[in-house]
Every structure is written in structure tokens, then in C-alpha cells.
Design a protein around this motif. Structure first.
Motif, PDB file in Angstrom:
ATOM      1  N   HIS A   1       6.673  19.690  -4.084  1.00  0.00           N
ATOM      2  CA  HIS A   1       6.437  19.141  -3.071  1.00  0.00           C
ATOM      3  C   HIS A   1       6.996  17.928  -1.799  1.00  0.00           C
ATOM      4  O   HIS A   1       8.203  18.189  -2.401  1.00  0.00           O
ATOM      5  N   VAL A   2       6.914  19.007  -0.429  1.00  0.00           N
ATOM      6  CA  VAL A   2       7.439  18.254   0.225  1.00  0.00           C
ATOM      7  C   VAL A   2       6.302  17.484   1.759  1.00  0.00           C
ATOM      8  O   VAL A   2       4.861  17.420   1.058  1.00  0.00           O
ATOM      9  N   TYR A   3       7.109  16.901   1.965  1.00  0.00           N
ATOM     10  CA  TYR A   3       5.644  16.450   3.245  1.00  0.00           C
ATOM     11  C   TYR A   3       6.129  16.844   4.556  1.00  0.00           C
ATOM     12  O   TYR A   3       7.197  16.818   5.419  1.00  0.00           O
ATOM     13  N   ILE A   4       5.896  17.045   5.848  1.00  0.00           N
ATOM     14  CA  ILE A   4       5.239  17.354   6.349  1.00  0.00           C
ATOM     15  C   ILE A   4       5.442  15.841   8.013  1.00  0.00           C
ATOM     16  O   ILE A   4       4.253  15.446   7.785  1.00  0.00           O
ATOM     17  N   ILE A   5       6.163  15.812   8.635  1.00  0.00           N
ATOM     18  CA  ILE A   5       5.674  14.740   9.680  1.00  0.00           C
ATOM     19  C   ILE A   5       5.383  15.008  10.820  1.00  0.00           C
ATOM     20  O   ILE A   5       6.132  15.305  11.365  1.00  0.00           O
ATOM     21  N   LYS A   6       3.990  14.247  11.462  1.00  0.00           N
ATOM     22  CA  LYS A   6       3.765  14.580  12.723  1.00  0.00           C
ATOM     23  C   LYS A   6       3.835  13.142  13.201  1.00  0.00           C
ATOM     24  O   LYS A   6       3.778  12.212  13.166  1.00  0.00           O
ATOM     25  N   ASN A   7       4.771  13.863  13.729  1.00  0.00           N
ATOM     26  CA  ASN A   7       5.534  12.723  15.459  1.00  0.00           C
ATOM     27  C   ASN A   7       4.422  13.412  16.371  1.00  0.00           C
ATOM     28  O   ASN A   7       5.009  14.149  17.526  1.00  0.00           O
ATOM     29  N   LYS A   8       3.803  12.101  17.208  1.00  0.00           N
ATOM     30  CA  LYS A   8       2.676  12.283  17.937  1.00  0.00           C
ATOM     31  C   LYS A   8       3.747  11.925  19.580  1.00  0.00           C
ATOM     32  O   LYS A   8       2.893  13.065  20.879  1.00  0.00           O
TER      33      LYS A   8
ATOM     34  N   PRO B   1      11.416   9.994  11.525  1.00  0.00           N
ATOM     35  CA  PRO B   1      11.374   8.187  11.800  1.00  0.00           C
ATOM     36  C   PRO B   1      12.861   8.126  10.771  1.00  0.00           C
ATOM     37  O   PRO B   1      13.432   8.458  10.346  1.00  0.00           O
ATOM     38  N   GLU B   2      13.394   7.034  11.393  1.00  0.00           N
ATOM     39  CA  GLU B   2      14.563   5.405  11.361  1.00  0.00           C
ATOM     40  C   GLU B   2      14.423   5.371   9.717  1.00  0.00           C
ATOM     41  O   GLU B   2      13.291   5.218   9.441  1.00  0.00           O
ATOM     42  N   ASN B   3      15.334   5.706   9.509  1.00  0.00           N
ATOM     43  CA  ASN B   3      15.671   4.942   7.692  1.00  0.00           C
ATOM     44  C   ASN B   3      15.227   5.510   6.572  1.00  0.00           C
ATOM     45  O   ASN B   3      15.138   4.944   5.511  1.00  0.00           O
ATOM     46  N   ILE B   4      15.117   7.487   6.617  1.00  0.00           N
ATOM     47  CA  ILE B   4      14.557   8.272   5.646  1.00  0.00           C
ATOM     48  C   ILE B   4      16.318   8.049   4.944  1.00  0.00           C
ATOM     49  O   ILE B   4      17.115   8.672   6.003  1.00  0.00           O
ATOM     50  N   GLY B   5      15.770   8.211   3.324  1.00  0.00           N
ATOM     51  CA  GLY B   5      17.333   8.121   2.663  1.00  0.00           C
ATOM     52  C   GLY B   5      17.783   9.976   3.528  1.00  0.00           C
ATOM     53  O   GLY B   5      17.586  10.918   3.189  1.00  0.00           O
TER      54      GLY B   5
ATOM     55  N   ASP C   1      -0.265  11.093   9.215  1.00  0.00           N
ATOM     56  CA  ASP C   1       0.378  11.722   9.835  1.00  0.00           C
ATOM     57  C   ASP C   1       1.078  12.815   8.846  1.00  0.00           C
ATOM     58  O   ASP C   1       2.118  12.773   9.495  1.00  0.00           O
ATOM     59  N   ILE C   2       1.312  12.722   7.950  1.00  0.00           N
ATOM     60  CA  ILE C   2       1.729  13.365   7.115  1.00  0.00           C
ATOM     61  C   ILE C   2       0.746  13.968   6.138  1.00  0.00           C
ATOM     62  O   ILE C   2      -0.294  14.276   6.192  1.00  0.00           O
ATOM     63  N   ILE C   3       1.627  15.943   5.899  1.00  0.00           N
ATOM     64  CA  ILE C   3       0.962  16.838   5.286  1.00  0.00           C
ATOM     65  C   ILE C   3       1.489  17.280   4.183  1.00  0.00           C
ATOM     66  O   ILE C   3       2.933  17.123   4.554  1.00  0.00           O
ATOM     67  N   VAL C   4       1.098  17.233   3.256  1.00  0.00           N
ATOM     68  CA  VAL C   4       1.748  17.414   1.403  1.00  0.00           C
ATOM     69  C   VAL C   4       1.042  19.253   1.023  1.00  0.00           C
ATOM     70  O   VAL C   4       0.411  19.628   1.830  1.00  0.00           O
TER      71      VAL C   4
ATOM     72  N   GLU D   1       0.807  -1.233   0.289  1.00  0.00           N
ATOM     73  CA  GLU D   1      -0.088  -0.108  -0.193  1.00  0.00           C
ATOM     74  C   GLU D   1       0.298   1.567   0.543  1.00  0.00           C
ATOM     75  O   GLU D   1       1.997   1.509   0.743  1.00  0.00           O
ATOM     76  N   VAL D   2       0.664   2.228  -0.830  1.00  0.00           N
ATOM     77  CA  VAL D   2       1.203   3.885  -0.827  1.00  0.00           C
ATOM     78  C   VAL D   2       0.762   4.372   0.518  1.00  0.00           C
ATOM     79  O   VAL D   2       0.267   5.926  -0.117  1.00  0.00           O
ATOM     80  N   ASP D   3       0.069   3.768   1.352  1.00  0.00           N
ATOM     81  CA  ASP D   3      -0.364   4.473   2.216  1.00  0.00           C
ATOM     82  C   ASP D   3       0.440   5.528   3.572  1.00  0.00           C
ATOM     83  O   ASP D   3       0.031   5.717   4.413  1.00  0.00           O
ATOM     84  N   SER D   4       1.591   4.636   3.261  1.00  0.00           N
ATOM     85  CA  SER D   4       2.269   5.622   4.483  1.00  0.00           C
ATOM     86  C   SER D   4       3.992   5.704   4.317  1.00  0.00           C
ATOM     87  O   SER D   4       4.338   4.980   2.152  1.00  0.00           O
ATOM     88  N   ILE D   5       4.613   6.014   4.585  1.00  0.00           N
ATOM     89  CA  ILE D   5       6.101   6.546   4.327  1.00  0.00           C
ATOM     90  C   ILE D   5       6.902   6.263   5.321  1.00  0.00           C
ATOM     91  O   ILE D   5       6.776   7.316   6.091  1.00  0.00           O
ATOM     92  N   LYS D   6       7.553   5.673   4.855  1.00  0.00           N
ATOM     93  CA  LYS D   6       8.797   5.035   6.378  1.00  0.00           C
ATOM     94  C   LYS D   6       8.354   5.145   7.349  1.00  0.00           C
ATOM     95  O   LYS D   6       8.693   5.192   7.798  1.00  0.00           O
TER      96      LYS D   6
END
Length: 275
Positions: free
Chosen positions: A252-259, A217-221, A103-106, A92-97
Motif C-alpha cells: 500500500h502507498v499514500y498519494i499526497i495532495k498538495n493544494k 512535504p519536507e522531511n519525509i525519509g 489530503d492523503i489517498i490510500v 494523533e495518527v491522522d497525518s503523515i509528516k
């Protein structure tokens, strides 16, 4: 010249009043954090609107190159699709790493600086979209930066091409960590410092975000090792990292929410107080 002197003498009271007004406003803003934050937010809103209009014009003239990039990306995705052993089990393409889609804002970069020592980006989303200070910013190629300040509809990002930036990163093939910094020289390279000499490092090895970061998140290039140096009189490597991202050409970029970030930060502060 005489006319200028006469004008100053004639309007000396008004000019003195304006000068004192400017000085008093400046002192008020500098000494009160509330007023200062309001001025910064207003500046973000004003400059954000200008940057967005300029960006719209630039995008119009760059449609051809963007269409070519989309075509290449579509070709890559189709290649991945056709090479799947079982097309009924596509990921599924519903997540990034490992980050949930919710939890992602485009957002879109409407201004990007990369020619000074302290570079920033501006995006066309702000607090109204849920963006807050210290959120991580990435794109499909890798990390971009960290949210610095926000207004209602815009936000500024500390670019990884900023000499004040410091991000936890590691060697992908091992758990050897270091700090990712920028020496202010090349837009295509950053440096990973404080890596112990016990680590096995080779040119071409991949560098990713580390697990000690509460922002990414861990392991993002991030990039690949280009050169390795040894700091004099220490047991640490300085690694030149060639970035995956072209930081001079961001869309375009993705802003990651870390709760969990706020909870972790508060816990660490409490622990320090108890020591």
C-alpha cells in the motif's frame, strides 16, 4: 510457399487497405495530443485491470509473509505505546509528516517494475479518486515516486528507481540540499548530487525530502548515507544513499495532495514571463 504467395495475391487489396489503415491511425495518434492522451488512458485502463488480477493471485500466495509483517508492525506500535510517558497525550495518527488525513489517498501497488532503467509502478486508484499528475507517492518507510499518468481507476507512478527521476532532497541534520537521482545500477541505492563540499557529511546520516519541493512535504525519509564521493573538477559531493524502502516489495502507498502546488507553479511561470 506457393500457397502463401497465392493467398497474398488473392487478398492483396484487403491487405493493402489494412496496412494503410494502420499507418493512418498511427499518424493520427502521433500528431494529435487529444487522440494520443485517449490511447494512453485506454492502455492504462486495460493494463491496470490485468495487473490487478495478477496482483490478487500473488497476494494470495504471499499471505503468510504479509501476516508476519503485520505482526512485527503491531509489536512495534505496541512498544511505542507502552513507552509513552503519558498515555493520555498520544499523538494523533491522522497525518503523515504534517499532511492532513483528508489530503492523503490510500492505494495499492498492483504492478512494480525495478529491473530496467525507467521503472514505473501501477496503482489501483485514478482520477476518480482525485489522483492527478505530479502528486507525490510515499509509504510508511519513505518516498516511492511521482504520479505520471492517470485513467479513471488506475495511475502510473514514476519510481524513484528511474533514471529520469529528479527530486529535491537534503541532509536531515542541516539545510544542505541536492538532487536525488538514480544511476540505474542497484535497486537498494539512489544518489544525492550537487551537495556542496562545505556540507558536513558522514556515513549513516539521514537523507530526507527538501523544503524546495512542491511535490513532497519536507522531511519525509529517503535513506541513509552509505558512501561519499567528490566529483572531479567541482565543489560538489555525490552521495550514495541506502534507501529505507525495499523498492522490490511494495504494497500500500499514500498519494499526497498538495493544494498549493498549482498556485506555486503558476506564480513561478508568471514570474519568468515578467523577467
Amino acid at each position: 510457399m506457393q500457397q502463401i504467395v497465392n493467398f497474398i495475391l488473392k487478398n492483396s487489396n484487403r491487405l493493402l487497405f489494412l496496412l494503410l489503415l494502420v499507418i493512418s491511425l498511427s499518424l493520427t495518434i502521433q500528431s494529435h495530443s487529444y487522440h494520443k492522451s485517449k490511447i494512453i488512458s485506454s492502455a492504462n485502463f486495460f493494463t491496470g485491470g490485468i495487473y490487478e488480477r495478477v496482483n490478487n493471485i500473488n497476494e494470495y500466495f504471499n499471505l503468510k509473509s504479509q501476516n508476519e509483517e503485520l505482526a512485527l508492525e503491531n509489536a512495534r506500535l505496541k512498544s511505542l505505546l507502552f513507552n509513552q510517558k503519558d498515555t493520555t497525550k498520544l499523538p494523533e495518527v491522522d497525518s503523515i509528516k504534517g499532511v492532513k488525513k483528508t489530503d492523503i489517498i490510500v492505494s495499492k501497488v498492483i504492478h512494480n517494475s525495478y529491473s530496467v532503467f525507467e521503472n514505473y509502478l501501477t496503482i489501483n486508484n485514478g482520477s476518480a479518486s482525485g489522483i492527478k499528475r505530479n502528486m507525490g507517492v510515499i509509504n510508511s518507510a519513505g518516498i516511492v515516486g511521482i504520479v505520471d499518468k492517470t485513467s479513471k481507476n488506475y495511475a502510473t507512478i514514476i519510481s524513484i528507481l528511474n533514471v529520469k527521476s529528479q527530486i529535491n532532497a537534503k541532509l536531515k541534520k542541516s539545510n544542505h540540499f541536492g538532487s536525488l537521482v538514480w544511476n540505474g545500477k542497484s535497486t537498494g541505492f539512489v544518489q544525492l548530487i550537487d551537495v556542496p563540499r562545505l556540507a558536513s557529511v558522514r556515513k549513516g546520516d539521514t537523507i530526507v525530502t527538501g523544503g524546495q519541493s512542491i511535490i513532497f512535504p519536507e522531511n519525509i525519509g529517503i535513506g541513509t548515507i552509505d558512501k561519499v564521493y567528490i566529483e572531479e573538477d567541482t565543489n560538489f559531493y555525490v552521495i550514495q544513499v541506502k534507501l529505507f524502502n525495499d523498492m522490490t516489495n511494495l504494497g500500500h502507498v499514500y498519494i499526497i495532495k498538495n493544494k498549493d502546488a498549482e498556485e506555486i507553479t503558476n506564480l513561478e511561470k508568471q514570474t519568468k514571463k515578467d523577467e
